[in-house]
Design a protein around this motif. Structure first.
Motif, PDB file in Angstrom:
ATOM      1  N   ILE A   1       0.786  -1.157   0.007  1.00 42.20           N
ATOM      2  CA  ILE A   1      -0.164  -0.047  -0.102  1.00 42.20           C
ATOM      3  C   ILE A   1       1.061   1.007  -0.028  1.00 42.20           C
ATOM      4  CG2 ILE A   1      -1.559   1.294   1.479  1.00 42.20           C
ATOM      5  CD1 ILE A   1      -2.609  -1.288   2.387  1.00 42.20           C
TER       6      ILE A   1
ATOM      7  N   LEU B   1      -1.516  11.140  -7.682  1.00 45.93           N
ATOM      8  CA  LEU B   1      -2.037  10.003  -7.173  1.00 45.93           C
ATOM      9  C   LEU B   1      -2.548   9.114  -7.901  1.00 45.93           C
ATOM     10  CD1 LEU B   1      -2.190   9.880  -3.985  1.00 45.93           C
ATOM     11  CD2 LEU B   1      -4.630  10.157  -4.032  1.00 45.93           C
TER      12      LEU B   1
ATOM     13  N   LYS C   1      -1.057   5.329  -8.874  1.00 49.07           N
ATOM     14  CA  LYS C   1      -1.883   4.100  -8.455  1.00 49.07           C
ATOM     15  C   LYS C   1      -1.693   3.146  -9.814  1.00 49.07           C
ATOM     16  CE  LYS C   1      -6.554   2.826  -7.228  1.00 49.07           C
ATOM     17  NZ  LYS C   1      -7.815   3.326  -6.610  1.00 49.07           N
ATOM     18  N   SER C   2      -2.144   3.888 -10.930  1.00 46.21           N
ATOM     19  CA  SER C   2      -2.177   3.140 -12.263  1.00 46.21           C
ATOM     20  C   SER C   2      -0.683   2.640 -12.538  1.00 46.21           C
ATOM     21  CB  SER C   2      -2.568   4.180 -13.355  1.00 46.21           C
ATOM     22  OG  SER C   2      -2.427   3.627 -14.600  1.00 46.21           O
TER      23      SER C   2
ATOM     24  N   ASN D   1      -0.213  -0.369  -9.790  1.00 46.91           N
ATOM     25  CA  ASN D   1      -1.195  -1.123  -9.625  1.00 46.91           C
ATOM     26  C   ASN D   1      -1.289  -1.766  -7.952  1.00 46.91           C
ATOM     27  OD1 ASN D   1      -3.659  -2.491 -10.444  1.00 46.91           O
ATOM     28  ND2 ASN D   1      -2.374  -4.648 -10.926  1.00 46.91           N
TER      29      ASN D   1
ATOM     30  N   PRO E   1      -2.993  -0.260  -3.832  1.00 44.84           N
ATOM     31  CA  PRO E   1      -4.146   0.589  -3.410  1.00 44.84           C
ATOM     32  C   PRO E   1      -2.988   2.030  -3.021  1.00 44.84           C
ATOM     33  CG  PRO E   1      -4.186  -1.496  -2.444  1.00 44.84           C
ATOM     34  CD  PRO E   1      -3.068  -1.658  -3.360  1.00 44.84           C
ATOM     35  N   VAL E   2      -3.712   2.925  -2.929  1.00 42.12           N
ATOM     36  CA  VAL E   2      -2.976   4.175  -2.603  1.00 42.12           C
ATOM     37  C   VAL E   2      -4.015   4.946  -1.476  1.00 42.12           C
ATOM     38  CG1 VAL E   2      -1.750   4.760  -4.795  1.00 42.12           C
ATOM     39  CG2 VAL E   2      -4.049   5.512  -4.549  1.00 42.12           C
ATOM     40  N   TRP E   3      -3.456   5.648  -0.430  1.00 41.39           N
ATOM     41  CA  TRP E   3      -3.935   6.329   0.485  1.00 41.39           C
ATOM     42  C   TRP E   3      -3.618   7.608   0.339  1.00 41.39           C
ATOM     43  CZ3 TRP E   3      -3.152   3.006   5.595  1.00 41.39           C
ATOM     44  CH2 TRP E   3      -3.657   1.568   5.615  1.00 41.39           C
TER      45      TRP E   3
ATOM     46  N   ALA F   1      -8.080   8.026  -4.424  1.00 43.85           N
ATOM     47  CA  ALA F   1      -7.521   7.116  -3.025  1.00 43.85           C
ATOM     48  C   ALA F   1      -8.269   6.253  -2.730  1.00 43.85           C
ATOM     49  CB  ALA F   1      -7.236   8.336  -2.122  1.00 43.85           C
ATOM     50  N   ASP F   2      -7.862   5.237  -2.186  1.00 45.08           N
ATOM     51  CA  ASP F   2      -8.661   4.248  -1.488  1.00 45.08           C
ATOM     52  C   ASP F   2      -8.977   4.355  -0.059  1.00 45.08           C
ATOM     53  OD1 ASP F   2      -8.408   1.690  -3.654  1.00 45.08           O
ATOM     54  OD2 ASP F   2      -6.526   2.740  -3.638  1.00 45.08           O
TER      55      ASP F   2
END
Length: 212
Positions: A80, A91, A95-96, A99, A101-103, A124-125
């Motif tokens: 993460i 972001l 993330k892309s 691959n 999850p991003v916070w 953002a997740d």
């Protein structure tokens, strides 16, 4: 009975890592921001990250990082990516690319700050709400400060959010009962000194979370 997931952030040693896992941490945070007393570099972190059981999240704490650092922590086994001081566009790009999850961690002092953070969180997740750092503070988070959690009663984000900033053994249960976050995140609240975690405090924090 299930309890609120918690993250022990700024782990630097095997004993603290093992204690955090034994206490039931859902996530272990590794800080890659050099000014922090909790900082590690990817080479230092790799053997620690490898020690984390598969069911526990391995979170990289990154402040406006360059591409090289993000790639290095991903290669070290991070699962993460937690960002401070990045745009929604950046972001989405990271993330892309990776691959994962991003916070997004965001500082809060007023209700307006919560609304701003929600707009800036983009893909953002999880939105991690922390106390806004004092002016000229060297660290964007991990300052042991709390914001007024009552702001979240009326200004609750419309997405999953975690709570950070000044959480302590004595206050975390109240915070959970008040705002029901998806996650609570602690660093200084389980330390004996700057960057020095206490195994006993980690265990007590976990007990307080379960008591909520």
């Amino acid at each position: 009975m299930s309890h609120t997931p918690f993250k022990i952030c700024g782990v630097k040693t095997h004993d603290v890592l093992d204690a955090s896992v034994a206490a039931g941490a859902a996530h272990i945070g590794f800080n890659f921001f050099p000014p922090s007393p909790r900082a590690v570099d990817p080479a230092q972190a790799a053997p620690l990250i490898a020690r984390v059981p598969a069911h526990v999240g391995r979170v990289a704490v990154l402040v406006a990082p360059d591409d090289e650092l993000v790639a290095a922590v991903v290669a070290a086994g991070i699962t993460i990516l937690q960002f401070h001081d990045v745009s929604a566009q950046r972001l989405a790009e990271l993330k892309s690319r990776h691959n994962l999850p991003v916070w997004l961690a965001a500082g809060v002092r007023t209700r307006a700050d919560i609304a701003t953070a929600e707009r800036e969180a983009g893909p953002a997740d999880l939105l991690l709400l922390d106390a806004k750092a004092p002016n000229n503070a060297p660290l964007p988070g991990g300052n042991g400060l709390a914001f007024d959690w009552r702001l979240l009663i009326e200004g609750r984000p419309g997405r999953a959010f975690g709570l950070a900033g000044g959480l302590r053994i004595e206050t975390v249960a109240d915070a959970i009962r008040l705002v029901a976050p998806a996650l609570v995140d602690v660093a200084s609240g389980v330390e004996e000194g700057a960057g020095v975690k206490s195994v006993n405090k980690i265990m007590a924090f976990a007990s307080a979370v379960r008591a909520a």
